[in-house]
Design a protein around this motif. Structure first.
Motif, PDB file in Angstrom:
ATOM      1  N   ASN A 293      17.759  30.336 -13.655  1.00  0.00           N
ATOM      2  CA  ASN A 293      17.961  29.018 -13.078  1.00  0.00           C
ATOM      3  C   ASN A 293      16.879  28.842 -12.022  1.00  0.00           C
ATOM      4  OD1 ASN A 293      18.778  26.641 -11.961  1.00  0.00           O
ATOM      5  ND2 ASN A 293      20.934  27.234 -11.705  1.00  0.00           N
ATOM      6  N   VAL A 294      15.941  27.951 -12.286  1.00  0.00           N
ATOM      7  CA  VAL A 294      14.799  27.774 -11.409  1.00  0.00           C
ATOM      8  C   VAL A 294      15.193  27.101 -10.097  1.00  0.00           C
ATOM      9  CG1 VAL A 294      12.336  27.463 -11.841  1.00  0.00           C
ATOM     10  CG2 VAL A 294      13.950  26.748 -13.559  1.00  0.00           C
ATOM     11  N   ASP A 295      16.241  26.353 -10.056  1.00  0.00           N
ATOM     12  CA  ASP A 295      16.642  25.630  -8.842  1.00  0.00           C
ATOM     13  C   ASP A 295      17.332  26.543  -7.819  1.00  0.00           C
ATOM     14  OD1 ASP A 295      15.662  23.321  -9.935  1.00  0.00           O
ATOM     15  OD2 ASP A 295      17.587  22.801 -10.877  1.00  0.00           O
ATOM     16  N   VAL A 296      17.907  27.628  -8.248  1.00  0.00           N
ATOM     17  CA  VAL A 296      18.645  28.511  -7.341  1.00  0.00           C
ATOM     18  C   VAL A 296      17.823  29.798  -7.153  1.00  0.00           C
ATOM     19  CG1 VAL A 296      20.767  29.800  -6.983  1.00  0.00           C
ATOM     20  CG2 VAL A 296      20.828  27.597  -8.162  1.00  0.00           C
TER      21      VAL A 296
END
Length: 192
Positions: free
Chosen positions: A24-27
């Motif tokens: 998960n690139v956002d987290v």
């Protein structure tokens, strides 16, 4: 009977499942692992308390120093001065006032406001003292009336030779058969 467990059937229940395929690139981190806000608040509080303690200690030392300055009152006129409190001669090396006393003894006058010679290095006093002793040994010492009360070493040797040295009287030589203990007697005397 089949054991009940919550695994997906691909391994043992104590094995950690492979989660490397989950991305998960956002987290960037798990919020439940570390509370960064709490750590930041702790470090900020620690710095703030350190500064406060430093300022309080600085203030306390200023107050205590001012109280000590108030206590510094001039001594009684009946009290002994620093020079009067010195121990009697001869003083050990490093005693305050040594240089002034030595200068006076050697006949060097110390002018008003000039003070005694100041030591240049730790061995200054012992060199001065040895020079003073050498002068006494070679030239002797006279009292204020001009009478010599310490002769130079060479004159003292000559006077002693003129007077004659005491000689021990000839005593009989002790032989082996006398009352000397032997090694076998362990220091005991014989009962003759």
């Amino acid at each position: 009977m089949k054991p009940k467990h919550s695994s997906n059937g691909h391994g043992h229940e104590t094995e950690t499942p492979d989660v490397s395929h989950i991305r998960n690139v956002d987290v960037t981190h798990e919020l439940s692992d570390v509370n960064t806000r709490g750590i930041g608040a702790f470090i900020g509080g620690l710095v703030l308390m350190t500064v406060m303690v430093y300022l309080l200690m600085w203030g306390m030392f200023r107050v205590l120093a001012s109280q000590e300055r108030e206590k510094d009152v001039p001594g009684s006129p009946m009290a002994m001065s620093t020079a009067e409190r010195l121990p009697p001669e001869p003083r050990l090396q490093g005693a305050p006032g040594f240089a002034a006393g030595l200068a006076k003894e050697m006949g060097k006058e110390v002018k008003q406001g000039e003070g005694p010679p100041v030591p240049k290095d730790p061995l200054w006093e012992i060199r001065e003292l040895r020079q003073h002793w050498q002068m006494i040994l070679t030239a002797g010492t006279k009292d204020p009336n001009g009478k010599t009360w310490v002769l130079p070493i060479e004159e003292a040797k000559q006077d002693l030779l003129k007077q004659g040295l005491p000689v021990r009287a000839n005593e009989p030589v002790v032989t082996a058969g006398s009352d000397l203990p032997t090694a076998a007697s362990s220091g005991r005397m014989s009962n003759r």
